[in-house]
Motif scaffolding. Sequence first.
Motif, PDB file in Angstrom:
ATOM      1  N   LEU A 101      40.406  35.449  20.669  1.00 15.95           N
ATOM      2  CA  LEU A 101      40.600  34.135  20.087  1.00 15.95           C
ATOM      3  C   LEU A 101      39.978  33.845  18.816  1.00 15.95           C
ATOM      4  CD1 LEU A 101      41.739  30.826  20.815  1.00 15.95           C
ATOM      5  CD2 LEU A 101      39.442  30.589  21.703  1.00 15.95           C
ATOM      6  N   ALA A 102      38.741  34.299  18.696  1.00 17.75           N
ATOM      7  CA  ALA A 102      38.212  34.089  17.329  1.00 17.75           C
ATOM      8  C   ALA A 102      38.566  35.037  16.246  1.00 17.75           C
ATOM      9  CB  ALA A 102      36.615  34.417  17.547  1.00 17.75           C
ATOM     10  N   SER A 103      39.126  36.153  16.569  1.00 19.45           N
ATOM     11  CA  SER A 103      39.673  37.052  15.527  1.00 19.45           C
ATOM     12  C   SER A 103      41.022  36.482  15.174  1.00 19.45           C
ATOM     13  CB  SER A 103      40.075  38.279  16.112  1.00 19.45           C
ATOM     14  OG  SER A 103      38.968  38.919  17.058  1.00 19.45           O
ATOM     15  N   PHE A 104      41.785  35.761  15.956  1.00 19.61           N
ATOM     16  CA  PHE A 104      43.074  35.267  15.573  1.00 19.61           C
ATOM     17  C   PHE A 104      42.899  33.963  14.685  1.00 19.61           C
ATOM     18  CE2 PHE A 104      45.778  31.698  16.944  1.00 19.61           C
ATOM     19  CZ  PHE A 104      47.026  32.187  16.463  1.00 19.61           C
ATOM     20  N   VAL A 105      41.848  33.199  15.129  1.00 21.05           N
ATOM     21  CA  VAL A 105      41.403  32.137  14.186  1.00 21.05           C
ATOM     22  C   VAL A 105      40.995  32.753  13.028  1.00 21.05           C
ATOM     23  CG1 VAL A 105      39.846  30.238  14.099  1.00 21.05           C
ATOM     24  CG2 VAL A 105      41.156  30.651  16.310  1.00 21.05           C
ATOM     25  N   LEU A 106      40.160  33.666  12.859  1.00 21.52           N
ATOM     26  CA  LEU A 106      39.655  34.097  11.811  1.00 21.52           C
ATOM     27  C   LEU A 106      40.636  34.706  10.754  1.00 21.52           C
ATOM     28  CD1 LEU A 106      36.343  35.542  12.367  1.00 21.52           C
ATOM     29  CD2 LEU A 106      36.593  33.650  11.414  1.00 21.52           C
ATOM     30  N   ILE A 107      41.647  35.115  11.320  1.00 20.29           N
ATOM     31  CA  ILE A 107      43.045  35.607  10.512  1.00 20.29           C
ATOM     32  C   ILE A 107      43.690  34.603   9.937  1.00 20.29           C
ATOM     33  CG2 ILE A 107      45.130  36.896  10.783  1.00 20.29           C
ATOM     34  CD1 ILE A 107      43.673  38.944  12.849  1.00 20.29           C
ATOM     35  N   VAL A 108      44.091  33.653  10.980  1.00 20.76           N
ATOM     36  CA  VAL A 108      44.593  32.373  10.335  1.00 20.76           C
ATOM     37  C   VAL A 108      43.937  31.890   9.347  1.00 20.76           C
ATOM     38  CG1 VAL A 108      45.392  30.225  10.890  1.00 20.76           C
ATOM     39  CG2 VAL A 108      45.888  32.183  12.463  1.00 20.76           C
TER      40      VAL A 108
ATOM     41  N   ASP B 166      35.067  28.583  33.225  1.00 21.57           N
ATOM     42  CA  ASP B 166      35.292  27.586  31.997  1.00 21.57           C
ATOM     43  C   ASP B 166      33.786  27.413  31.074  1.00 21.57           C
ATOM     44  OD1 ASP B 166      37.882  27.428  32.012  1.00 21.57           O
ATOM     45  OD2 ASP B 166      37.815  25.508  33.070  1.00 21.57           O
ATOM     46  N   TRP B 167      32.797  27.292  31.889  1.00 20.02           N
ATOM     47  CA  TRP B 167      31.441  27.031  31.487  1.00 20.02           C
ATOM     48  C   TRP B 167      30.938  28.323  31.034  1.00 20.02           C
ATOM     49  CZ3 TRP B 167      30.194  22.800  29.205  1.00 20.02           C
ATOM     50  CH2 TRP B 167      30.471  21.614  29.433  1.00 20.02           C
ATOM     51  N   ILE B 168      31.204  29.495  31.776  1.00 19.23           N
ATOM     52  CA  ILE B 168      30.862  30.732  31.296  1.00 19.23           C
ATOM     53  C   ILE B 168      31.401  31.083  30.097  1.00 19.23           C
ATOM     54  CG2 ILE B 168      31.094  33.275  32.216  1.00 19.23           C
ATOM     55  CD1 ILE B 168      30.792  32.175  34.888  1.00 19.23           C
ATOM     56  N   PHE B 169      32.772  30.799  29.920  1.00 14.71           N
ATOM     57  CA  PHE B 169      33.513  31.042  28.675  1.00 14.71           C
ATOM     58  C   PHE B 169      32.854  30.356  27.440  1.00 14.71           C
ATOM     59  CE2 PHE B 169      36.710  30.463  25.371  1.00 14.71           C
ATOM     60  CZ  PHE B 169      37.514  31.597  25.488  1.00 14.71           C
ATOM     61  N   ILE B 170      32.492  29.212  27.659  1.00 12.50           N
ATOM     62  CA  ILE B 170      31.882  28.278  26.705  1.00 12.50           C
ATOM     63  C   ILE B 170      30.350  29.000  26.291  1.00 12.50           C
ATOM     64  CG2 ILE B 170      30.721  26.225  26.035  1.00 12.50           C
ATOM     65  CD1 ILE B 170      33.326  25.337  25.945  1.00 12.50           C
ATOM     66  N   GLY B 171      29.864  29.437  27.407  1.00 10.81           N
ATOM     67  CA  GLY B 171      28.454  30.119  27.149  1.00 10.81           C
ATOM     68  C   GLY B 171      28.516  31.263  26.292  1.00 10.81           C
ATOM     69  N   ILE B 172      29.664  32.040  26.706  1.00 14.98           N
ATOM     70  CA  ILE B 172      29.869  33.391  25.896  1.00 14.98           C
ATOM     71  C   ILE B 172      30.164  33.081  24.463  1.00 14.98           C
ATOM     72  CG2 ILE B 172      31.453  35.308  25.824  1.00 14.98           C
ATOM     73  CD1 ILE B 172      31.647  35.345  28.783  1.00 14.98           C
ATOM     74  N   PHE B 173      31.243  32.129  24.190  1.00 17.03           N
ATOM     75  CA  PHE B 173      31.459  31.651  22.888  1.00 17.03           C
ATOM     76  C   PHE B 173      30.303  31.406  21.984  1.00 17.03           C
ATOM     77  CE2 PHE B 173      35.818  30.509  21.508  1.00 17.03           C
ATOM     78  CZ  PHE B 173      35.408  30.675  19.951  1.00 17.03           C
ATOM     79  N   LEU B 174      29.334  30.346  22.771  1.00 15.97           N
ATOM     80  CA  LEU B 174      28.197  30.182  22.192  1.00 15.97           C
ATOM     81  C   LEU B 174      27.389  31.081  21.514  1.00 15.97           C
ATOM     82  CD1 LEU B 174      26.890  26.931  23.937  1.00 15.97           C
ATOM     83  CD2 LEU B 174      27.430  27.075  21.436  1.00 15.97           C
ATOM     84  N   LEU B 175      27.361  32.397  22.352  1.00 19.98           N
ATOM     85  CA  LEU B 175      26.550  33.660  21.912  1.00 19.98           C
ATOM     86  C   LEU B 175      27.061  34.282  20.887  1.00 19.98           C
ATOM     87  CD1 LEU B 175      25.215  34.625  25.369  1.00 19.98           C
ATOM     88  CD2 LEU B 175      23.939  33.519  23.688  1.00 19.98           C
ATOM     89  N   LEU B 176      28.559  34.424  21.076  1.00 12.43           N
ATOM     90  CA  LEU B 176      29.430  35.489  20.169  1.00 12.43           C
ATOM     91  C   LEU B 176      30.038  34.707  19.110  1.00 12.43           C
ATOM     92  CD1 LEU B 176      31.646  37.552  22.694  1.00 12.43           C
ATOM     93  CD2 LEU B 176      29.470  37.983  21.803  1.00 12.43           C
ATOM     94  N   ALA B 177      29.870  33.214  18.902  1.00 11.55           N
ATOM     95  CA  ALA B 177      30.274  32.832  17.530  1.00 11.55           C
ATOM     96  C   ALA B 177      29.567  33.137  16.539  1.00 11.55           C
ATOM     97  CB  ALA B 177      30.669  31.323  17.940  1.00 11.55           C
ATOM     98  N   PRO B 178      28.183  33.146  16.530  1.00 12.77           N
ATOM     99  CA  PRO B 178      27.554  33.358  15.223  1.00 12.77           C
ATOM    100  C   PRO B 178      27.536  34.693  14.876  1.00 12.77           C
ATOM    101  CG  PRO B 178      26.034  32.171  16.917  1.00 12.77           C
ATOM    102  CD  PRO B 178      27.187  32.606  17.595  1.00 12.77           C
ATOM    103  N   ILE B 179      28.121  35.637  15.511  1.00 16.15           N
ATOM    104  CA  ILE B 179      28.114  37.194  15.494  1.00 16.15           C
ATOM    105  C   ILE B 179      29.210  37.411  14.317  1.00 16.15           C
ATOM    106  CG2 ILE B 179      28.563  39.128  16.473  1.00 16.15           C
ATOM    107  CD1 ILE B 179      27.096  38.476  18.838  1.00 16.15           C
TER     108      ILE B 179
END
Lengths: 403, 118
Positions: free
Chosen positions: A38-45, B4-17
């Motif tokens: 999801l993040a890669s897709f969004v970043l490519i966009v 869904d909350w696990i997904f949000i948690g993973i996203f919170l950890l990965l997004a700054p990476i």
Amino acid sequence: MSDPVNSIAEWLRMILSSWGLSEGLITVILGVLGVVILASFVLIVDIMLVWIERKIVARFQDRFGPNRVGPYGVLQPIADVIKLLIKEDIMPNGADKFIFNIAPIIALAAVLLLWAVVPLAPTIIGADINVAVLYVVAIGSLGTLAIIMAGWASNNKYALLGAFRTVALLIAYEVPMIIALLVPVLLARSMGMQTIVAAQSTWYIFVVPLAAVILFISSIAELGRTPFDISEAESEIVAGFHIEYTGMKFGLFYAGELLHALTVSALISTLFLGGWRGPFVDQVPILGPVYLFIKSFFVYYLIMWIRYSFPRVRIDQMLGFNWKFLTPLALCLLIVVAILDKLLVGTSQAVYVLVMLGANLMIVWATVLILRKYARVERKRIGEERPVAVPPDTESSELVGQE
Amino acid sequence: MLNDWIFIGIFLLLAPIFPALALLIPRLIAPRKPNPLKTETYECGIETYGETWVQFKVQYYIFALVFLIFDIEIVFLFPWAVAFDQLSMFAVLEGVLFIMILVAGLFYIWRKGVLEWV
């Protein structure tokens, strides 16, 4: 095979469980995969958005825009990224190093996080949580935090001024934005994005157009785009909060700003324009993202149109517009929608939509009347304070006489 | 729901990476030659004067206070909107009364002149 995303997820889940992994671990692995995709897709966009934005602004300003790198300049953003990657990173004197470095990361991460709750199709969504709207508001203010951190850490007066202004601007426009967000929540009886989209058999823009307009205006302010771009007003404070940023750090702010605009467009499309709704989307869920992006880019184009057509407003005008106009209007709309909704229980969909739409138009009409009266008073006041300039022909006739 | 909350948690950890990776690459390949002139604070060519981290105008603080009141009160309205089907007309009107108190507060600070940017 009507829904590739979920069938791939099921397939992977099967393979992983045949390897003997536990259920919890599989969920985490699939979650990580989903986030990365999801993040890669969004970043490519996002990278492509640079090209789109520059090409469209060029059209608004009667130029060609990028047209050297690749056909129609489509490779321009890639060239930009390479340039940003090899640029020197300058740390200004006296800057707070840790905060200075972490601010651009938060700026982009906050925008990325918003995509977790944007529903792309009936079955494709990052996380269908039941407080998605609150999540959007909460994560949205993380971006503000990044701007304050950047402005404060730069040890630069322009940056600090920009950050101060951003605070005043963003916290002000947050209020009408949240009230406007309350209206679709009230109509759909849910804060979950999928439920809100599913409830829009009639797009909410046709039910409560005023809420959409209020959300649109306050979102533009939240983005810090013209006419509300005092946080980075070039003619006053050079670049505002990111004045000391160079290279990729600046690039992250830039990418974050562009992506934020698209994200806000996607959220407006989801809440008011029916999100992924469109013909045949129930049979072929993969059409959902296509419809969503068409709608999002339409809203994005409107934001750009406004950006390149309006002059900047002063900070006092902006705060006045928010507190004395937008907030009371939004509260008034919320009251009307709440009462009407309760009164119209049990009526048919058509009657419901028509009455709601009529009520919205009535509010708009009343607002215009009040504004007209206010403008008349204001014009009179300004007229009294500042006498009209002396007509120049007395001077010119003197000049003629001297000759 | 939990997934869904696990997904949000993973996203919170990965997004700054992702942005952090983008910052790591220039650290490896970009030149690094700071000198006193280059790292000087940019204020349109004029040497910076005095403290940067000054006290800010009290007006910002007052606006922040107004915002805080509104924000908290509006958060109370979200459950009201979600549970709208279970509410009787009386409860809806009570919610409206709550909003009216907000509006009254807004008009009070308006009359007090808090909303004027001076």
